[in-house]
Design a protein around this motif. Structure first.
Motif, PDB file in Angstrom:
ATOM      1  N   ASP A   4       0.791  -1.087  -0.069  1.00 18.27           N
ATOM      2  CA  ASP A   4       0.142   0.067   0.151  1.00 18.27           C
ATOM      3  C   ASP A   4       0.749   1.249  -0.061  1.00 18.27           C
ATOM      4  O   ASP A   4       0.371   2.347   0.294  1.00 18.27           O
ATOM      5  CB  ASP A   4      -0.723  -0.055   1.065  1.00 18.27           C
ATOM      6  N   ALA A   5       2.155   1.103  -0.428  1.00 14.30           N
ATOM      7  CA  ALA A   5       3.061   2.328  -0.487  1.00 14.30           C
ATOM      8  C   ALA A   5       2.597   3.401  -0.999  1.00 14.30           C
ATOM      9  O   ALA A   5       2.819   4.479  -0.707  1.00 14.30           O
ATOM     10  CB  ALA A   5       4.412   1.885  -0.916  1.00 14.30           C
ATOM     11  N   GLN A   6       1.867   3.312  -2.050  1.00 12.97           N
ATOM     12  CA  GLN A   6       1.503   4.532  -2.998  1.00 12.97           C
ATOM     13  C   GLN A   6      -0.230   4.696  -2.887  1.00 12.97           C
ATOM     14  O   GLN A   6      -0.671   5.498  -3.581  1.00 12.97           O
ATOM     15  CB  GLN A   6       1.511   4.195  -4.179  1.00 12.97           C
ATOM     16  N   ASP A   7      -0.678   4.227  -1.654  1.00  9.12           N
ATOM     17  CA  ASP A   7      -2.245   4.435  -1.517  1.00  9.12           C
ATOM     18  C   ASP A   7      -2.297   4.989  -0.250  1.00  9.12           C
ATOM     19  O   ASP A   7      -2.205   4.629   0.959  1.00  9.12           O
ATOM     20  CB  ASP A   7      -2.622   2.790  -1.557  1.00  9.12           C
ATOM     21  N   ASP A   8      -2.928   6.328  -0.577  1.00  8.67           N
ATOM     22  CA  ASP A   8      -3.222   7.176   0.760  1.00  8.67           C
ATOM     23  C   ASP A   8      -4.809   7.263   1.185  1.00  8.67           C
ATOM     24  O   ASP A   8      -4.955   7.950   2.071  1.00  8.67           O
ATOM     25  CB  ASP A   8      -2.698   8.466   0.715  1.00  8.67           C
ATOM     26  N   ARG A   9      -5.421   6.198   0.669  1.00 10.23           N
ATOM     27  CA  ARG A   9      -6.847   6.028   1.079  1.00 10.23           C
ATOM     28  C   ARG A   9      -7.013   5.480   2.272  1.00 10.23           C
ATOM     29  O   ARG A   9      -5.977   4.539   2.809  1.00 10.23           O
ATOM     30  CB  ARG A   9      -7.523   5.408   0.151  1.00 10.23           C
ATOM     31  N   SER A  10      -8.128   5.780   3.163  1.00  3.29           N
ATOM     32  CA  SER A  10      -8.271   5.396   4.389  1.00  3.29           C
ATOM     33  C   SER A  10      -8.710   3.916   4.588  1.00  3.29           C
ATOM     34  O   SER A  10      -9.030   3.390   3.429  1.00  3.29           O
ATOM     35  CB  SER A  10      -9.290   6.162   5.159  1.00  3.29           C
ATOM     36  N   ASP A  11      -8.365   3.486   5.505  1.00  3.36           N
ATOM     37  CA  ASP A  11      -8.802   1.896   5.877  1.00  3.36           C
ATOM     38  C   ASP A  11     -10.208   1.852   5.435  1.00  3.36           C
ATOM     39  O   ASP A  11     -10.562   0.691   4.981  1.00  3.36           O
ATOM     40  CB  ASP A  11      -8.529   1.544   7.064  1.00  3.36           C
ATOM     41  N   ASP A  12     -10.979   2.882   6.012  1.00  2.00           N
ATOM     42  CA  ASP A  12     -12.515   2.618   5.640  1.00  2.00           C
ATOM     43  C   ASP A  12     -12.907   2.676   4.285  1.00  2.00           C
ATOM     44  O   ASP A  12     -13.546   1.756   3.662  1.00  2.00           O
ATOM     45  CB  ASP A  12     -13.206   3.841   6.297  1.00  2.00           C
ATOM     46  N   ARG A  32      -1.100  -3.282   4.222  1.00  2.00           N
ATOM     47  CA  ARG A  32      -1.377  -2.180   5.556  1.00  2.00           C
ATOM     48  C   ARG A  32      -1.490  -2.790   6.824  1.00  2.00           C
ATOM     49  O   ARG A  32      -0.987  -2.318   7.936  1.00  2.00           O
ATOM     50  CB  ARG A  32      -2.414  -1.348   5.292  1.00  2.00           C
ATOM     51  N   LEU A  33      -2.497  -3.580   6.999  1.00  2.00           N
ATOM     52  CA  LEU A  33      -2.990  -4.427   8.206  1.00  2.00           C
ATOM     53  C   LEU A  33      -2.185  -5.655   8.534  1.00  2.00           C
ATOM     54  O   LEU A  33      -2.331  -5.888   9.740  1.00  2.00           O
ATOM     55  CB  LEU A  33      -4.481  -4.452   8.117  1.00  2.00           C
ATOM     56  N   THR A  34      -1.821  -6.566   7.528  1.00  2.00           N
ATOM     57  CA  THR A  34      -1.405  -7.763   8.123  1.00  2.00           C
ATOM     58  C   THR A  34      -0.165  -7.609   9.143  1.00  2.00           C
ATOM     59  O   THR A  34      -0.172  -8.456   9.968  1.00  2.00           O
ATOM     60  CB  THR A  34      -0.991  -8.525   6.614  1.00  2.00           C
ATOM     61  N   PRO A  35       0.817  -6.545   8.628  1.00  3.36           N
ATOM     62  CA  PRO A  35       2.115  -6.312   9.682  1.00  3.36           C
ATOM     63  C   PRO A  35       1.352  -6.270  11.060  1.00  3.36           C
ATOM     64  O   PRO A  35       1.811  -6.785  12.103  1.00  3.36           O
ATOM     65  CB  PRO A  35       2.789  -5.395   9.000  1.00  3.36           C
ATOM     66  N   LEU A  36       0.368  -5.280  11.132  1.00  4.58           N
ATOM     67  CA  LEU A  36      -0.155  -5.022  12.424  1.00  4.58           C
ATOM     68  C   LEU A  36      -0.609  -6.237  13.372  1.00  4.58           C
ATOM     69  O   LEU A  36      -0.322  -6.351  14.414  1.00  4.58           O
ATOM     70  CB  LEU A  36      -1.173  -3.975  12.292  1.00  4.58           C
TER      71      LEU A  36
END
Lengths: 192, 133
Positions: A4-12, A32-36
């Protein structure tokens, strides 16, 4: 490069797009969320295989929740933290506690070790010490001091009040200090 | 415990926390692949127009024709429908002169059968157009 390096859209937004069949949104969310999810599970469980299982299950629940997700009702990351913490707690309760002695010991030859190894040993020592804490204290400490979340969000994740979070965190830190105090010298800290 | 001891403990713990934050565990490529496969398997189908839905705002003749075409299964469906219509007309106007063509000889020539003449004079029409059965 992160997915998601180039994606600044929100998680929602990404979750809503996935709910409409957008494959690229799924890739961005996973990146974005798997590492978390994996990171928190690993810190709770200290077992990479189990942590991967928890992360996969948590993400699967997220995919299933996507079509009915109500934007603005909850942060996606907060929801995911809660799922990961609950799944990890379930696993902890199904297994015996891991004795601290099972944790890897720091390498010998401390004076000659470089700073990177010292830091790695400190991280390993903390992760081992976390396993000695009661589950709720461990959750609070991980979320507050390793994930850097604010107490109100931790309270939402854990389903308790902010005062309870403060109490759990304080007791957790005291517990960690008792375990780690005896290892100050070997981990590069002075005797104080 | 003295305040100085608390501060020192906090400082010590913060060193451990900092080291743990920097050594953050990362998911493997295999885990990412499994999670993306789950996402793919559970992905809702993108919304598309219903085959029989009229296009929004299609008030013109083109919109109606398109909708009718879709309702009857496209141009192939309409072609089949037209063929069946022509065949029906042909049977109706010309085929009634000799029903044995349709019954395939199930009834013998001498067997009595009640018939109703729906279109009187059709034989004359057939003779006039040169059709001999």
């Amino acid at each position: 490069m992160a997915l998601d390096a180039q994606d600044d859209r929100s998680d929602d937004t990404l979750l809503a797009l996935y709910g409409q069949g957008d494959r690229a949104a799924a890739r961005a969310l996973a990146g974005r969320l798997t590492p978390l999810a994996f990171r928190v599970a690993q810190r709770m469980l200290r077992d990479p295989a189990e942590a991967e299982d928890v992360a996969q299950e948590a993400m699967l629940r997220l995919w299933r929740a996507a079509p009915g997700w109500q934007a603005g009702t909850a942060k996606v990351s907060t929801w995911l933290y809660r799922v990961v913490v609950n799944l990890s707690t379930d696993r902890l309760r199904r297994r015996r506690s891991v004795p601290l002695e099972a944790a890897p010991e720091p390498e010998d030859g401390r004076p000659g070790a470089d700073e990177g190894l010292v830091e790695a040993d400190r991280a390993a020592a903390l992760e081992a010490a976390l396993q000695t804490l009661p589950e709720r204290q461990r959750e609070a400490v991980v979320l507050r001091h390793l994930e850097g979340l604010a107490n109100p969000e931790i309270a939402e994740i854990m389903g308790v009040g902010v005062e309870a979070v403060e109490s759990l965190t304080a007791r957790g830190k005291r517990g960690l200090m008792q375990v780690l105090a005896g290892r100050r010298a070997e981990l590069g800290y002075g005797d104080g | 415990m003295a305040m100085a001891d608390l501060d020192r403990d906090d400082e010590l713990l913060e060193g451990f926390f900092r080291a743990a934050r920097e050594a953050r565990p990362a998911p493997s490529g295999a885990l990412m692949a499994r999670i993306l496969a789950d996402a793919e398997a559970g992905m809702p189908r993108p919304p598309g127009p219903h085959p029989l839905a009229r296009p929004a705002g299609g008030g013109g003749d083109g919109g109606v024709l398109s909708w009718l075409g879709a309702a009857f299964g496209g141009w192939r469906g309409i072609g089949g429908l037209a063929t069946a219509t022509v065949a029906g007309l042909w049977l109706g106007y010309a085929g009634l002169a000799d029903t044995s063509l349709l019954t395939g000889g199930l009834w013998s020539a001498g067997e009595a059968a009640a018939t109703v003449e729906l279109m009187p004079g059709v034989e004359v029409f057939a003779l006039a157009t040169g059709w001999e059965g």
